[in-house]
Design a protein around this motif. Sequence first.
Motif, short mmCIF file in Angstrom:
data_model
loop_
_atom_site.label_atom_id
_atom_site.label_comp_id
_atom_site.label_asym_id
_atom_site.label_seq_id
_atom_site.Cartn_x
_atom_site.Cartn_y
_atom_site.Cartn_z
N GLY A 164 0.79 -1.22 0.00
CA GLY A 164 0.00 0.00 0.00
C GLY A 164 0.82 1.28 0.00
N ASN A 165 2.02 1.23 0.58
CA ASN A 165 2.89 2.41 0.66
C ASN A 165 4.14 2.27 -0.20
OD1 ASN A 165 1.59 4.09 2.91
ND2 ASN A 165 1.73 2.06 3.86
N TYR A 166 4.15 1.29 -1.09
CA TYR A 166 5.37 0.95 -1.81
C TYR A 166 5.91 2.12 -2.63
CZ TYR A 166 8.63 -1.87 -4.57
OH TYR A 166 9.76 -2.38 -5.15
N MET B 154 1.04 -6.88 -4.44
CA MET B 154 1.85 -6.02 -5.30
C MET B 154 1.31 -6.03 -6.73
SD MET B 154 4.31 -4.52 -3.59
CE MET B 154 5.55 -4.13 -4.81
N LEU B 155 0.97 -7.21 -7.22
CA LEU B 155 0.49 -7.32 -8.60
C LEU B 155 -0.84 -6.59 -8.78
CD1 LEU B 155 1.28 -8.65 -11.31
CD2 LEU B 155 -0.14 -10.59 -10.67
N SER B 156 -1.69 -6.64 -7.77
CA SER B 156 -2.96 -5.92 -7.84
C SER B 156 -2.74 -4.42 -7.96
CB SER B 156 -3.81 -6.24 -6.60
OG SER B 156 -4.17 -7.59 -6.57
N ARG B 157 -1.77 -3.92 -7.20
CA ARG B 157 -1.44 -2.48 -7.30
C ARG B 157 -0.94 -2.15 -8.70
NH1 ARG B 157 -2.48 1.10 -3.06
NH2 ARG B 157 -0.62 2.26 -3.66
N GLY B 158 -0.08 -3.00 -9.24
CA GLY B 158 0.45 -2.77 -10.59
C GLY B 158 -0.63 -2.83 -11.65
#
Length: 245
Positions: free
Chosen positions: A31-33, A97-101
């Motif tokens: 979330g904060n990446y 991570m993949l969902s954010r991407g």
Amino acid sequence: MNDKTTHFGFQTVAEHEKHKKVAEVFSSVAGNYDIMNDLMSFGLHRLWKAFTIQVSGVREGDRVLDVAGGTADLSLAFARRVGPTGQVWLTDINHAMLSRGRDRVLDRGYALPVAQCDAERLPFPDDHFDCVTVAFGLRNMTHKDAALAEMRRVLRPGGRLLVLEFSKVWKPLEPAYDLYSFKLLPWLGHKVAQDADSYRYLAESIRMHPGQEELKAIMERAGLSRVDYFNLTAGVVALHRGYKF
């Protein structure tokens, strides 16, 4: 049961446990990446990635695989390069991570194919991609040699693999870099992401990752040719490049 061990930061853990522990770290930081990347690198990660794109030689119509692509910085840049006749695959082993991407590429108007997969077992045919990249992901993989061999397998003859990763800093800077890594970085993680432990692991994982020459040798053993590297920001980061012939 496999009783082999490996490192998780400075800890020694069973190989079968590392995957779960790394997954917990990246699920926590997803979330904060992006904001933490900017804070941790003082924005320099954008220049490192831009240099990677420049060195890649990717052109319109090329096929590109972004391994451990996370929040899709490289995938988006490559998508602009390859145009409508090319293809960029965004992959990551971590669902958060993949969902954010995936959301990011859609928000920017791209419909890139996305796959959740293990870099050690890529679900792609031999000799398929013109370029494969992995940015800040290799150091978290349990069997780096197996992952690099897989990346080579899916490259077409003449294709290139680019590995952007933290490396061994110029020796006179080591004391200051250690202070930053083990004091400031966990503090930032606590203040911004409420997660000091994950960022402490990330700092430790950087120290455990092979240096420039060692990684070059690992890539060569994986079957890559003409391997070279570029030191960036006094060796804080290195970009390794190898070819499949």
